[in-house]
Design a protein around this motif. Structure first.
Motif, PDB file in Angstrom:
ATOM      1  N   SER A  36      -3.511   2.067  -9.148  1.00 63.63           N
ATOM      2  CA  SER A  36      -3.804   1.116  -8.071  1.00 63.63           C
ATOM      3  C   SER A  36      -3.976  -0.311  -8.567  1.00 63.63           C
ATOM      4  N   LYS A  52      -1.057  -2.827  -8.142  1.00 61.33           N
ATOM      5  CA  LYS A  52      -0.587  -3.338  -6.848  1.00 61.33           C
ATOM      6  C   LYS A  52      -0.794  -4.839  -6.692  1.00 61.33           C
ATOM      7  N   ASP A  78       0.812  -1.213   0.000  1.00 62.51           N
ATOM      8  CA  ASP A  78       0.000   0.000   0.000  1.00 62.51           C
ATOM      9  C   ASP A  78       0.853   1.274   0.000  1.00 62.51           C
ATOM     10  N   ASP A 128       0.819   3.674  -3.016  1.00 64.88           N
ATOM     11  CA  ASP A 128      -0.164   4.739  -3.209  1.00 64.88           C
ATOM     12  C   ASP A 128       0.410   6.110  -2.851  1.00 64.88           C
TER      13      ASP A 128
END
Length: 297
Positions: A221, A224, A211, A214
């Motif tokens: 996104s 990821k 995360d 980000d």
């Protein structure tokens, strides 16, 4: 011509004839007398003591013989390495001196004969000469390309910077160990984001969570899902020893937070836990939570 001119011209001609005759007659005794008679009973112009006159007492007369060039030596055939053969060997093979000089120049400039066919490029070498020498050429293994030690190179799937082969769904890349080439295989990641992922990871000291991607501006996104964290080992900051300027270099510590840490140490002594800063205004719970993996005491 009048009479006086004729007399003068005749007188000059008579004087010239007399002078020439006198010079001629005066030279005969010197040539035919002293030298011709020789000394010690010599035989005229052929010297003294029975020798041959002007050729001296100790040098015999030798009749003239025309110059006869030495016939060229027949070329020899024997095994040789063009990378190490010296000039004597090359001349024995039948090469011309100027060809030998060209071989020496080629080797002096770093040239190497790696195959028999390379020797055929020698300037002036005929097909007949090459075919005669070709069975005797021996190239030492020391002069072969080093790539021959490796063997055949494996064939890889096309994967270039411009058109990398993207990962299939379910495949993953280890975030902390991937380089830009591997990162560009992730769908949605190009050269720009690949560089940003590496740069931000170095700034953090290593990723501890996917995360954290980000935190890169406008990061896609959806990408990821292709990253995993494998045994994270981030670089840690010693909050009790680093100066204010050193602390604020970390992306999770701004100037005010770094100053608060330094002031806390000065007033309360060394920290034993980052949670001690929870009562400070500059350290809300979320700031302490994300900073905790990166500090030591």
């Amino acid at each position: 011509m009048n009479r006086n001119d004729r007399r003068i011209a005749l007188s000059v001609a008579v004087v010239a004839v007399v002078a020439l005759a006198g010079l001629y007659l005066s030279g005969l005794p010197a040539f035919w007398g002293h030298e011709a008679n020789g000394s010690n009973g010599s035989n005229g112009v052929y010297g003294s003591n029975g020798s041959n006159g002007v050729y001296g007492d100790h040098e015999a007369y030798k009749p003239y013989k025309p110059y006869q060039p030495t016939p060229p030596r027949a070329p020899e055939s024997f095994p040789f390495d063009p990378n190490t053969a010296d000039s004597t060997q090359l001349l024995r093979l039948g090469l011309q001196p100027w060809q030998v000089r060209n071989i020496y120049k080629y080797r002096a400039h770093g040239g190497i004969y790696r195959r028999k066919e390379d020797f055929a490029r020698l300037y002036g070498l005929t097909v007949k000469d090459y075919r005669r020498l070709e069975p005797y050429i021996r190239i030492s293994p020391d002069y072969l390309p080093a790539a021959t030690l490796v063997g055949e190179r494996p064939r890889y799937e096309r994967d270039t910077v411009q058109h990398p082969v993207k990962l299939q769904p379910g495949a993953h890349v280890v975030l902390n160990t991937a380089d830009t080439t591997q990162l560009k295989r992730v769908p949605g990641i190009g050269s720009y984001y690949a560089r940003e992922i590496v740069r931000y990871g170095q700034w953090l000291g290593g990723y501890v969570s996917v995360d954290q991607l980000d935190e890169i501006d406008n990061f896609p996104s959806d990408a990821k899902q292709y990253f995993v964290i494998d045994r994270p080992a981030p670089e840690r900051l010693n909050v009790n020893r680093l100066s204010l300027q050193q602390l604020r270099r970390h992306p999770y510590i701004n100037y005010h937070q770094a100053k608060a840490i330094v002031d806390y140490r000065r007033l309360h002594g060394p920290l034993t836990s980052i949670s001690e800063l929870r009562l400070l205004r500059d350290f809300p719970p979320e700031a302490i939570s994300r900073l905790e993996p990166y500090v030591t005491y």
